[in-house]
Structures are given as structure tokens and as C-alpha cells.
Design a protein around this motif. Sequence first.
Motif, PDB file in Angstrom:
ATOM      1  N   GLU A 151       0.844  -1.177  -0.094  1.00  0.00           N
ATOM      2  CA  GLU A 151       0.012   0.032  -0.053  1.00  0.00           C
ATOM      3  C   GLU A 151       0.816   1.242   0.157  1.00  0.00           C
ATOM      4  OE1 GLU A 151      -4.287  -0.133   1.930  1.00  0.00           O
ATOM      5  OE2 GLU A 151      -2.676  -1.010   3.372  1.00  0.00           O
ATOM      6  N   THR A 152       2.068   1.372   0.774  1.00  0.00           N
ATOM      7  CA  THR A 152       2.466   2.402   1.051  1.00  0.00           C
ATOM      8  C   THR A 152       4.083   2.743   0.848  1.00  0.00           C
ATOM      9  OG1 THR A 152       2.724   1.865   3.374  1.00  0.00           O
ATOM     10  CG2 THR A 152       0.924   3.056   2.664  1.00  0.00           C
ATOM     11  N   THR A 177      -1.715   0.534  -4.167  1.00  0.00           N
ATOM     12  CA  THR A 177      -2.643   1.442  -4.316  1.00  0.00           C
ATOM     13  C   THR A 177      -2.513   2.492  -5.514  1.00  0.00           C
ATOM     14  OG1 THR A 177      -1.176   3.115  -2.792  1.00  0.00           O
ATOM     15  CG2 THR A 177      -3.050   1.716  -1.966  1.00  0.00           C
ATOM     16  N   LEU A 180       0.478   4.805  -5.230  1.00  0.00           N
ATOM     17  CA  LEU A 180       2.013   4.210  -4.784  1.00  0.00           C
ATOM     18  C   LEU A 180       2.096   3.864  -6.378  1.00  0.00           C
ATOM     19  CD1 LEU A 180       4.355   3.183  -3.529  1.00  0.00           C
ATOM     20  CD2 LEU A 180       3.101   1.022  -3.065  1.00  0.00           C
TER      21      LEU A 180
END
Length: 571
Positions: A151-152, A177, A180
Motif C-alpha cells: 500500500e505505502t 494503491t 503508490l
Amino acid sequence: MEKVLRIMDEIIYWNHHETTLFAVEELRRLMRNAGYESTIADHATYSESIENSDRKIHLITTNEYHATCKNDKMVTINDDGFALFRSGNDLWIIGNEARSILYGVYMYCKNRFGYEWTQLDEESIVKKELLTQEQLYIHEPMFARRGNIIETINDPNYVNALIDWGVKNGQNEYFFTFFLWDYIKSYVSSALRKRNVHVTLGGHSLSYLLKEIQENTSDNELKQNEKLKFFAENRKLQDKVIQKIVDICMENEVITRVSLWPEDIGIDEKNASGFLPTYIRFTEKLKEALQKNKSQVVVEYIVYNAGLSWNMLEREDQTEASDHVDVLYAYWGRDYSTAIDSNEPKQKRAYETLQDWNKQAIKKGRSLTVLEYYSDHFMLSELFPPLLTRIQQDLHDYKEMNIQGVLNLIVPTHQKRKHPEIEKNYPWKWIHHLNNYIYARIAWGEEYKVIVEEYFTVLNEDKEAFQQMFVELEALISQHTKWNAPLFPARLVDPEKVEDRITYPQIPSYLREVYNRLAEWDFTETESFLAIQTKDNFTSFTTKEMMLIYFYYLKEVAGIHAEAWTLEVEQ
């Protein structure tokens, strides 16, 4: 005089798919590193009369193979599995798709030369007695969908290492995401494309998509508490978000799925009724828009307990699974010291909900995938538990339920800057990787005993002692996850965020138990490493050294927070 190497193998490829050619490249590289040379030939121009090798290795898809073989050589392979078929001096690496051929290449090199891919950025040839392969070997995955949710982590080198390692260990999907993906797509698209893996975009990206749109329109940005209503209101804005997603998907052919989730906030009771049906309808509209643009991208919706809200996980009577989009199921707050079918009330409720959604998905002809948190350092915290036996039991339980896929979420540590030395150097990428390793290989369909044996074998005479230590640590440390739900949004490592600390007197005693057990180990040599150890230089240390560094951090984290909880409770 230049030494002439004997040609031992001839690699013959039967199609020009980019991933098949990459499989040729990988096979030739791995053979050469093992001391064997090879030649390469395109089947279309290859002459059977040429006899310049001891062995011919054919890289071929299942359909191509069936079109060329006799009926007594037919093979049936499920999902993206592969077969190794020996016929005289010929070896056929047969895959249901090009990526399956690549899996077969890695398995062949593992069996023939002793290759192992255990740690990230590490490729080794292990000297061992290799078993003679049977004439026909077929490998099929335990789950059709296997991979990591990222995700990050805006770290292209790390993500590329995950992709390379993951495919060598049977993974077939990577989930990003939208924001990203925007940052790293130029760095990772090539690695994803040449391995022909599935790429999912989505996650908690609604704020990002709205911001992208609203910077160029007159729409007012939605407030946080209004974002859950997005899926039921403001159809004009919905259409713009859908078009934005379609545009992103059409940009890059590696994208194969969209899984856009609601914001990670719980929905209150008054707004709960009708939320899931309207959200599901939004995903169906997205699927319709993709189809209108001739896109084959798959769409799914998530059911999960954001903010511990059951209204976003459980299915009400008026809510049915979709006929057109798939289901992703995620239960946050699980006690990882117990099985998915334990009698703990919350887990029992979550398990019944999973059974319900899976029954609905099967009824509608759709698939259900479970999102697991085996490498999530927010949920599992710096007191990170190895989950060897839990992952093994989980995946076999999911398989028994006819679950189609399981994805593993990778989340870095949550920086609080209260303990800078630990937070600066805590090797979270190494620590979580053991769980990812166990998950990946079991999901790929390998035996737990073999997986664990290969991981710990590098410890030689210390192998059994360390393996037992990890099993003991799992039983001890995984217990802390049972406090995630009661303490939410705090965790065991957040005593400063817990207002009613006095109601948890068992927590400091538990942390002291963890600390005392780990303090029995001699960390004198380990502490000498710390002067040069950083969070990312784990390749500078042996596996045994990294295990001891891991134990050291567990001890320090337990000690620091035992003291913090004790002080808070006493106050």
C-alpha cells in the motif's frame, strides 16, 4: 588457448511471448552459473537433425504441447501450474501460460542444480543429494490467486526485489494503491510485464482519486466523514472517478484488476443500512465502464471491518454478492494465536461471515479472496511474531473452504519517534519476510515440512534449536494480537494512547514474560553487530546473525513497553 566448453543442453522455445523469452534467459543464466553451457533455438527454425547437445529442454505452453504430442502424452494442469515431462533426452517444461513456464524453469533448476531462493536478494546453490525426477511431474498451486498487497512502500528497489523473489517462489499477483502506482510504475512495470504477473490497483485510494479530479474541476473536496457516502451519492463525481480509473487502466497493459476500497473509517449505525449494496453497485458500474472500453480488467469489492465496524463486513439480508464482480474479505483485529474457526466470540463471528460471503460468491459464480495480515507491521507491531504454524493451518483451512485466493499484506513499521534508535534500525523488511516466505510457498502448493527445512538448513548444527525457538516464540508472541481489538486504535506498543490503562494489568506482566524469555539468550556478540547494523543492510549478515538481531529487537521492544505500561498503570 581459449577453453572450449562442451554444449550440454539446447533450450528450444516454442513461442515468442515476452515471458517465455525471459524464461529462456533465466534458464540459460541459471545453468551457466551452475557450470553448464547451453544453446538456444527457436522451434520454428530448429532442425531435428541437429544433434549437438546431450539434452534438449523445450519451453512450451500446454496448448502448444497438446497440438504436437500423441494422446498418450497428454497432460492436464490446473490454474497456472506446470509440468516437467521427460522423454528420452528431451525435457518438456509445459505451462498453462507463459508465466507457468517460468515457474517450471525455476523448479527445474532447483531440482537439477540445487538452487534456492529463500531470502530477498539472495540466490544460492545448496549442495544436497537431488532426487531423480519422475518421468512426469505436475505442480499445481494451492490457490489461484497468490501475492502481496503493497500500500505505502515507495521503495522501487525493494518492490522489484519482492517481485523477483515472489515469482521464484510461486506468487502471481502484486497489489498497489493508485497513488503508490503513480510513484513507482516507471520503475516496476518492466519487472511485472516480463514475468506476466497480475497487477491490482486500488486499496484506500479514494482520497487520491478525488484530489486528482478536484484539482481540475469545481467539485468541492469531500470531508473525511462524507467519503463513505460517495458510493451512494454524487453520481456526477462517481462518473468522474470511474473515468479516471478507466484511463489509468488503459495506460498500462500490466494492470489486470481494480479493487477500490472505501476509506479506512468505520461506518456508524445510521449510515450502515444500504451501504454495501450501493458500494457493490459502484464496482459493477466500474466493471461496465471498463468493458465498454474493451478492457479485460477484473473488478472486485472488499468487505472488511474498517474501524472495527461489523456493518462493513457482515452481509445483511438485503445484500447479495454480485454476479459480475469478485469479493475480497478482510478481518482486522484477529488473534493470531488461534485458528480461524476458534470459539473466541469475535473470531467466531468473523468466521461465520467469511463462510456466508464465500457461499454467496460461489452461488453467483464469482471468486472470493482473503486478505491476510501476516506481514503487516501496524497490526503485528514491532513485537512481530513469526507465524509459521498459524499460516500453515490458515491456508489449509481456507483451502478446505474452497477459497480461491489469499493475499498477504505488507506494511512497514509505524514510526512514532519515541525510541529513535530502535525505530531507525529496526530491520522490518527482514523480520516480516519469514512470514511472507512461509505464506508464499504454502500458497504455491509446497509442503510445510520441506519449506521449513530449507529455511533453517543454513544454520547447520544449530538448525533444530533455532527452529524450536521460532515455534516457541510464535506461541508466546502471537498472543499480543488479542489486544488489538480492545485497544483499537492503539496497540500493545501504544500505552500512551490508552486512556483506561488500569483495566489491562495483564499486559505489563505479559510483556515482562516475553522480555525474560528472550533475556535468557546471550546477546553479547549480537550487540557488537549493532554498530554497523541498519534497517536495510540485512544482506551484510548471515541468516543466523539476522535471527539473533531479530531476537534482540524483540527483547528491547518488550522491555521498553513493559516498563511504559507498568509506569502508566501505577500512575
